[in-house]
Design an enzyme around this catalytic site. Structure first.
Site, PDB file in Angstrom:
ATOM      1  N   LYS A  16     -15.011 -15.978  -6.034  1.00 56.93           N
ATOM      2  CA  LYS A  16     -13.731 -16.481  -6.549  1.00 56.93           C
ATOM      3  C   LYS A  16     -12.929 -16.995  -5.360  1.00 56.93           C
ATOM      4  O   LYS A  16     -12.803 -16.301  -4.351  1.00 56.93           O
ATOM      5  CB  LYS A  16     -12.990 -15.318  -7.229  1.00 56.93           C
ATOM      6  CG  LYS A  16     -11.580 -15.589  -7.632  1.00 56.93           C
ATOM      7  CD  LYS A  16     -10.652 -14.425  -7.259  1.00 56.93           C
ATOM      8  CE  LYS A  16     -10.472 -14.321  -5.757  1.00 56.93           C
ATOM      9  NZ  LYS A  16      -9.430 -13.390  -5.311  1.00 56.93           N
ATOM     10  N   ALA A 105     -15.133  -6.724   0.620  1.00 54.79           N
ATOM     11  CA  ALA A 105     -13.707  -6.634   0.996  1.00 54.79           C
ATOM     12  C   ALA A 105     -13.260  -7.888   1.725  1.00 54.79           C
ATOM     13  O   ALA A 105     -12.735  -7.838   2.825  1.00 54.79           O
ATOM     14  CB  ALA A 105     -13.459  -5.386   1.849  1.00 54.79           C
ATOM     15  N   SER A 112     -14.652  -7.522  -7.774  1.00 56.67           N
ATOM     16  CA  SER A 112     -14.105  -7.886  -9.087  1.00 56.67           C
ATOM     17  C   SER A 112     -15.104  -8.733  -9.868  1.00 56.67           C
ATOM     18  O   SER A 112     -15.284  -8.553 -11.078  1.00 56.67           O
ATOM     19  CB  SER A 112     -12.803  -8.684  -8.918  1.00 56.67           C
ATOM     20  OG  SER A 112     -11.884  -7.955  -8.159  1.00 56.67           O
ATOM     21  N   ASP A 145      -7.935  -8.702 -10.143  1.00 55.53           N
ATOM     22  CA  ASP A 145      -8.731  -9.935 -10.122  1.00 55.53           C
ATOM     23  C   ASP A 145      -9.865  -9.932 -11.145  1.00 55.53           C
ATOM     24  O   ASP A 145     -10.579 -10.932 -11.284  1.00 55.53           O
ATOM     25  CB  ASP A 145      -9.361 -10.133  -8.736  1.00 55.53           C
ATOM     26  CG  ASP A 145      -8.452 -10.921  -7.813  1.00 55.53           C
ATOM     27  OD1 ASP A 145      -7.481 -11.523  -8.308  1.00 55.53           O
ATOM     28  OD2 ASP A 145      -8.729 -10.931  -6.601  1.00 55.53           O
TER      29      ASP A 145
HETATM   30  O1  C5P Z   1      -5.796  -4.397  -8.326  1.00 56.78           O
HETATM   31  P1  C5P Z   1      -6.526  -4.534  -7.023  1.00 56.78           P
HETATM   32  O2  C5P Z   1      -7.440  -3.397  -6.754  1.00 56.78           O
HETATM   33  O3  C5P Z   1      -7.138  -5.868  -6.845  1.00 56.78           O
HETATM   34  O4  C5P Z   1      -5.372  -4.485  -5.911  1.00 56.78           O
HETATM   35  C1  C5P Z   1      -5.475  -3.773  -4.701  1.00 56.78           C
HETATM   36  C2  C5P Z   1      -4.077  -3.541  -4.135  1.00 56.78           C
HETATM   37  O5  C5P Z   1      -3.486  -4.789  -3.759  1.00 56.78           O
HETATM   38  C3  C5P Z   1      -3.082  -2.928  -5.084  1.00 56.78           C
HETATM   39  O6  C5P Z   1      -3.160  -1.533  -5.088  1.00 56.78           O
HETATM   40  C4  C5P Z   1      -1.760  -3.412  -4.534  1.00 56.78           C
HETATM   41  O7  C5P Z   1      -1.396  -2.649  -3.403  1.00 56.78           O
HETATM   42  C5  C5P Z   1      -2.102  -4.796  -4.038  1.00 56.78           C
HETATM   43  N1  C5P Z   1      -1.827  -5.833  -5.031  1.00 56.78           N
HETATM   44  C6  C5P Z   1      -0.515  -6.228  -5.247  1.00 56.78           C
HETATM   45  N2  C5P Z   1      -0.249  -7.197  -6.184  1.00 56.78           N
HETATM   46  C7  C5P Z   1      -1.267  -7.803  -6.859  1.00 56.78           C
HETATM   47  C8  C5P Z   1      -2.600  -7.429  -6.638  1.00 56.78           C
HETATM   48  C9  C5P Z   1      -2.849  -6.440  -5.714  1.00 56.78           C
HETATM   49  O8  C5P Z   1       0.406  -5.714  -4.634  1.00 56.78           O
HETATM   50  N3  C5P Z   1      -0.971  -8.749  -7.750  1.00 56.78           N
END
Ligand code: C5P
Length: 295
Positions: A16, A105, A112, A145
């Site tokens: 992505k 990462a 995702s 994501d």
């Molecule tokens: O949801 P995901 O695991 O992708 O996000 C990892 C971290 O990135 C979240 O815990 C948050 O700290 C940050 N994040 C955020 N706003 C988003 C996506 C992710 O602050 N829209």
């Protein structure tokens, strides 16, 4: 089971790419509001599933070993499987193989995309079809994501990742993905971001060709996480410079929270040459199509 059904049990988890990623606000719970143009490259992981009594995951591929140091990414596949089984009332298991071709990462949605591909493959294996709202809820619960990867089409992503609007057909072109090999943790990048918020993207109705898309991105959009990611992981600046220096590069930018960066090219040869040059420098680099069939 027909051979056609059998091939359905292997699903590509495409990289992505956030062509633009603007941080437009922050919710009370700390999550950030985004406005992002998301596309998918032909460079991909692969999820394959087979019937089994218990649930198991085997990780193969060039970045399989890297997952040992990044347990969240492989847990995401198993969490996706358990969430779907729970929602659909499935008691049987599945034998899942993840072919990990994308660095972990790294801002191209690997974990995702793997989770989304797992949801798709297991729906076919288990012959279940949760209603779209339930599936969307499972996806968002796995990560911000995951919904966009489940949809798999170019789209504008807003909210924290749950508001997806399909984009009018984008011109097709070529992309180089490059990564210095240092995993970057998404929460740390969001925390390190110092700038204020950006406005929403103001998208034109259509782009005449791939070059027009790249020009618009360069002039009217940014990745608001780039500076924070470079501060945490300075080699990202070198990757961006290396991509930008490639003949034929129309735009070089970071994807997601990094550290994978991308370059847009409107011809296959210059994209492949750039990827080869960066690989020779010891970085992970691949070229592929944007929006085209998997390589
Ligand atoms: O949801 P995901 O695991 O992708 O996000 C990892 C971290 O990135 C979240 O815990 C948050 O700290 C940050 N994040 C955020 N706003 C988003 C996506 C992710 O602050 N829209």
């Amino acid at each position: 089971m027909t051979s056609e059904a059998a091939s359905d049990l292997s699903v590509l988890a495409r990289a992505k790419v956030n062509l633009a990623l603007q941080v437009t606000g922050r919710r009370a719970d700390g999550y950030h509001l985004l406005d992002s143009l998301v596309v998918f490259a032909s460079i991909a992981d692969r999820i394959s599933v087979a019937p089994a009594e218990a649930l198991s995951l085997r990780v193969a591929g060039p970045f399989g070993a890297a997952l040992a140091g990044a347990p969240d990414a492989d847990n995401l596949v198993l969490r996706a499987a358990r969430s779907l089984a729970g929602a659909a009332g499935i008691a049987s298991g599945a034998s899942i193989v993840l072919e990990k071709n994308l660095p972990v990462a790294s801002g191209i949605g690997g974990g995702s995309a793997d989770a989304a591909a797992t949801l798709l493959a297991l729906q076919r294996l288990w012959r279940v079809r949760p209603d779209p709202a339930a599936l969307a809820g499972i996806a968002l619960g796995l990560g911000a994501d995951v919904p966009v990867c489940l949809d798999g089409r170019p789209c504008r992503m807003r909210g924290i990742g749950e508001i997806l609007d399909p984009l009018p057909t984008l011109p097709q072109g070529w992309i180089v993905l490059a990564n210095a090999g240092i995993p970057v943790a998404t929460p740390a990048v969001f925390r390190a971001r110092k700038a204020g918020f950006s406005p929403q993207l103001c998208l034109p109705a259509h782009f005449a060709d791939f070059r027009a898309l790249a020009d618009w991105l360069r002039l009217h959009s940014v990745n608001d996480l780039e500076a924070a990611a470079v501060a945490i992981c300075p080699p990202i600046a070198g990757v961006l410079a290396g991509l930008a220096a490639g003949p034929g590069c129309l735009l070089a930018r970071m994807s997601g929270s990094g550290g994978t960066c991308f370059a847009l090219h409107d011809d296959a040869a210059s994209a492949a040459a750039s990827a080869q040059r960066l690989s020779a420098q010891g970085w992970w680099a691949r070229s592929g199509r944007l929006g085209g069939d998997p390589a």
